[in-house]
Design an enzyme around this catalytic site. Structure first.
Site, PDB file in Angstrom:
ATOM      1  N   ASP A 140      -9.549 -14.235   3.647  1.00 60.47           N
ATOM      2  CA  ASP A 140      -9.717 -15.294   4.644  1.00 60.47           C
ATOM      3  C   ASP A 140      -9.608 -14.792   6.080  1.00 60.47           C
ATOM      4  O   ASP A 140      -9.857 -15.542   7.015  1.00 60.47           O
ATOM      5  CB  ASP A 140      -8.668 -16.394   4.412  1.00 60.47           C
ATOM      6  N   HIS A 193      -0.703 -11.699   0.126  1.00 62.68           N
ATOM      7  CA  HIS A 193      -1.301 -12.155  -1.127  1.00 62.68           C
ATOM      8  C   HIS A 193      -0.297 -12.001  -2.254  1.00 62.68           C
ATOM      9  O   HIS A 193       0.477 -11.045  -2.269  1.00 62.68           O
ATOM     10  CB  HIS A 193      -2.562 -11.336  -1.451  1.00 62.68           C
TER      11      HIS A 193
HETATM   12  N1  CMC Z   1       2.963 -14.114   7.566  1.00 60.53           N
HETATM   13  C1  CMC Z   1       4.261 -13.794   7.689  1.00 60.53           C
HETATM   14  N2  CMC Z   1       5.072 -13.527   6.673  1.00 60.53           N
HETATM   15  C2  CMC Z   1       4.555 -13.571   5.439  1.00 60.53           C
HETATM   16  C3  CMC Z   1       3.216 -13.897   5.214  1.00 60.53           C
HETATM   17  C4  CMC Z   1       2.398 -14.166   6.329  1.00 60.53           C
HETATM   18  N3  CMC Z   1       1.111 -14.490   6.172  1.00 60.53           N
HETATM   19  N4  CMC Z   1       2.965 -13.877   3.894  1.00 60.53           N
HETATM   20  C5  CMC Z   1       4.115 -13.556   3.291  1.00 60.53           C
HETATM   21  N5  CMC Z   1       5.083 -13.362   4.237  1.00 60.53           N
HETATM   22  C6  CMC Z   1       6.476 -12.935   3.987  1.00 60.53           C
HETATM   23  C7  CMC Z   1       7.332 -14.081   3.496  1.00 60.53           C
HETATM   24  O1  CMC Z   1       7.951 -14.743   4.556  1.00 60.53           O
HETATM   25  C8  CMC Z   1       8.296 -13.370   2.589  1.00 60.53           C
HETATM   26  O2  CMC Z   1       9.244 -12.729   3.393  1.00 60.53           O
HETATM   27  P1  CMC Z   1      10.784 -12.545   2.862  1.00 60.53           P
HETATM   28  O3  CMC Z   1      10.690 -11.639   1.666  1.00 60.53           O
HETATM   29  O4  CMC Z   1      11.507 -11.967   4.005  1.00 60.53           O
HETATM   30  O5  CMC Z   1      11.273 -13.936   2.507  1.00 60.53           O
HETATM   31  C9  CMC Z   1       7.450 -12.257   1.961  1.00 60.53           C
HETATM   32  O6  CMC Z   1       6.418 -11.993   2.923  1.00 60.53           O
HETATM   33  C10 CMC Z   1       6.822 -12.651   0.623  1.00 60.53           C
HETATM   34  O7  CMC Z   1       6.089 -13.859   0.829  1.00 60.53           O
HETATM   35  P2  CMC Z   1       5.974 -15.032  -0.216  1.00 60.53           P
HETATM   36  O8  CMC Z   1       5.663 -16.295   0.509  1.00 60.53           O
HETATM   37  O9  CMC Z   1       7.172 -15.031  -1.110  1.00 60.53           O
HETATM   38  O10 CMC Z   1       4.723 -14.533  -1.038  1.00 60.53           O
HETATM   39  P3  CMC Z   1       3.816 -15.389  -2.005  1.00 60.53           P
HETATM   40  O11 CMC Z   1       3.227 -14.457  -2.979  1.00 60.53           O
HETATM   41  O12 CMC Z   1       4.579 -16.562  -2.532  1.00 60.53           O
HETATM   42  O13 CMC Z   1       2.701 -15.998  -1.030  1.00 60.53           O
HETATM   43  C11 CMC Z   1       0.739 -16.235   0.241  1.00 60.53           C
HETATM   44  C12 CMC Z   1       1.429 -15.478  -0.891  1.00 60.53           C
HETATM   45  C13 CMC Z   1      -0.740 -15.859   0.252  1.00 60.53           C
HETATM   46  C14 CMC Z   1       0.836 -17.755   0.017  1.00 60.53           C
HETATM   47  C15 CMC Z   1       1.406 -15.855   1.586  1.00 60.53           C
HETATM   48  O14 CMC Z   1       1.240 -14.471   1.818  1.00 60.53           O
HETATM   49  C16 CMC Z   1       0.866 -16.676   2.746  1.00 60.53           C
HETATM   50  O15 CMC Z   1       1.341 -17.773   3.022  1.00 60.53           O
HETATM   51  N6  CMC Z   1      -0.177 -16.133   3.502  1.00 60.53           N
HETATM   52  C17 CMC Z   1      -0.787 -16.861   4.564  1.00 60.53           C
HETATM   53  C18 CMC Z   1      -1.826 -17.830   4.019  1.00 60.53           C
HETATM   54  C19 CMC Z   1      -3.057 -17.118   3.490  1.00 60.53           C
HETATM   55  O16 CMC Z   1      -3.647 -16.271   4.144  1.00 60.53           O
HETATM   56  N7  CMC Z   1      -3.512 -17.527   2.292  1.00 60.53           N
HETATM   57  C20 CMC Z   1      -4.700 -16.972   1.666  1.00 60.53           C
HETATM   58  C21 CMC Z   1      -4.368 -16.255   0.403  1.00 60.53           C
HETATM   59  S1  CMC Z   1      -5.683 -15.209  -0.203  1.00 60.53           S
HETATM   60  C22 CMC Z   1      -7.092 -16.081  -0.490  1.00 60.53           C
HETATM   61  C23 CMC Z   1      -6.961 -17.479  -0.887  1.00 60.53           C
HETATM   62  O17 CMC Z   1      -6.280 -17.824  -1.848  1.00 60.53           O
HETATM   63  O18 CMC Z   1      -7.571 -18.284  -0.221  1.00 60.53           O
END
Ligand code: CMC
Length: 391
Positions: free
Chosen positions: A330, A272
């Site tokens: 989720d 998140h």
């Molecule tokens: N699985 C594997 N690696 C992950 C994940 C994941 N679900 N989420 C983040 N990471 C890693 C990412 O690869 C990055 O690694 P590094 O620093 O080595 O490059 C690090 O963690 C930070 O991730 P980010 O993508 O820069 O973080 P963000 O704040 O931009 O993204 C997020 C947040 C929710 C989009 C992301 O965690 C994600 O894609 N999660 C999976 C989809 C998900 O469950 N979404 C629901 C969010 S909560 C409720 C809602 O909004 O519906």
């Protein structure tokens, strides 16, 4: 960058001030109007939460009765919307249908689109909250080729939705109170979440002065994406894929893929932008999941077991620990919805139904702010410098 800061993804930019929802991401704390989500989830129903989010405080019993009554009497949609709906393909994704239906509300309810009038804004809010379950259930019935079921005013908001989803004209339908409570809990946990992508979309879209139905249609469209509300559907599909490829014996291999940046696989329902601790909604959802599965005799649900194992591995694995990745709302919501008979393709539409109150309250907060301006981000231009057309 001179006159402005460059902040792709808005990692450190506050786009507005708000008094609706507070999140402390490090502590894993979520408050609606100052009340902890854990207390609201146990002591309130979704109508209390809608009232709270819209008005700033919980209703007393008289206010609650009046609010329930008001919402109940707006649940029916203009009959013409049924015809509008028939233009969609039966196999259309419910979120595609919902985006269209919500946008079309501005055509069916244009008598409440004067955004300068407080009463008109209130009527739009009530209409939207009241009609969303009807629209989601219509999208479901249409996909099944079944007749639409009209709302029934003596049922609760959530009971009514269940009936519109699962009743048929051929037999009586009795709302199961366990299922009703579980779904109501899902609605409560999704009601608002400050400036997430879809809410920011609603605000940005609404900042041009467009009508609230149009702004919320934009929010529905944004929510659909798998990084946002679409994650509940993607998470269940992921668990089913793990199950199909070997279940428990495949979890370890799957987790290795997630950690491999070249695989392109993310653990859906994990991570998140704001929570760097356990999402409090996920905790409540996991609890609800256990209760619902037990009361429906599904304690051995293989997907729930898989999800628990995925979580166990993730919470101990350095990759997830280092990045502070925890289950989000989720992760378990799909398992609850599946257990109560909601098809996977409808999960995100149910999220949209519940988030509608947050969207409309945030939109109204913006419109009521005398200092609000059209949202207009700047850019870093990286294209060609000026050049002449040579022909
Ligand atoms: N699985 C594997 N690696 C992950 C994940 C994941 N679900 N989420 C983040 N990471 C890693 C990412 O690869 C990055 O690694 P590094 O620093 O080595 O490059 C690090 O963690 C930070 O991730 P980010 O993508 O820069 O973080 P963000 O704040 O931009 O993204 C997020 C947040 C929710 C989009 C992301 O965690 C994600 O894609 N999660 C999976 C989809 C998900 O469950 N979404 C629901 C969010 S909560 C409720 C809602 O909004 O519906």
């Amino acid at each position: 960058t001179g006159k402005f800061t460059y902040d792709p993804g808005f990692l450190s930019t506050a786009s507005c001030s708000s008094s609706i929802t507070y999140i402390d991401g490090d502590k894993g704390e979520l408050l609606y109007r100052g009340y902890p989500i854990e207390q609201l989830a146990v002591n309130c129903d979704f109508m209390d939460i809608c009232y709270l989010i819209l008005n700033g405080d919980l209703p007393d019993s008289k206010e609650k009765l009046a609010f329930d009554d008001l919402i109940t009497h707006h649940t029916m949609v203009n009959e013409q919307m049924h015809f509008f709906m028939r233009g969609f393909r039966r196999d259309a994704h419910p979120m595609a249908v919902l985006t269209g239906l919500v946008g079309a509300m501005s055509a069916f309810y244009h008598d409440s689109t004067d955004i300068t009038d407080e009463h008109s804004r209130h009527v739009s809010a009530i209409r939207m909250i009241a009609k969303m379950p009807t629209l989601v259930a219509m999208a479901y019935k249409y996909s099944q080729g079944q007749p639409f079921i009209y709302p029934q005013n003596n049922l609760s908001y959530t009971g009514n939705f269940l009936r519109m989803m699962f009743a048929t004209p051929c037999e009586d339908y009795v709302v199961n109170p366990v299922v009703e409570r579980a779904l109501d809990r899902i609605f409560i946990l999704h009601a608002d979440h400050e400036q997430n992508a879809s809410t920011s979309t609603v605000r940005l879209c609404g900042s041009s002065g467009t009508n609230p139905f149009a702004a919320i249609a934009a929010g529905v469209a944004c929510l659909w994406g798998p990084a946002h509300g679409g994650a509940n559907e993607a998470c269940l599909n992921m668990l089913e894929e793990i199950q199909a490829k070997g279940g428990m014996s495949y979890v370890g291999q799957f987790m290795e893929q997630v950690k491999d940046k070249n695989s392109g696989v993310r653990l859906m329902g994990f991570g998140h932008r704001v929570y760097k601790n356990y999402d409090p909604r996920a905790k409540l959802m996991q609890q609800t999941c256990k209760e619902v599965l037990a009361s429906l005799g599904l304690e051995n649900d293989p997907l729930f077991k898989l999800a628990m194992e995925v979580e166990r591995i993730a919470l101990e694995d350095q990759y997830f620990v280092d990045r502070k990745l925890y289950p989000n709302v989720d992760f378990y919501s799909g398992i609850v919805q599946r257990a109560i008979g909601v098809p996977t393709a409808l999960f995100t539409a149910i999220f949209a139904l519940a988030r509608t109150v947050g969207w409309i309250a945030q939109w109204n907060e913006m419109i009521s702010d005398p200092e609000y301006k059209i949202g207009r981000p700047r850019q870093l231009f990286v294209g060609s410098t000026a050049r002449d057309v040579k022909r």
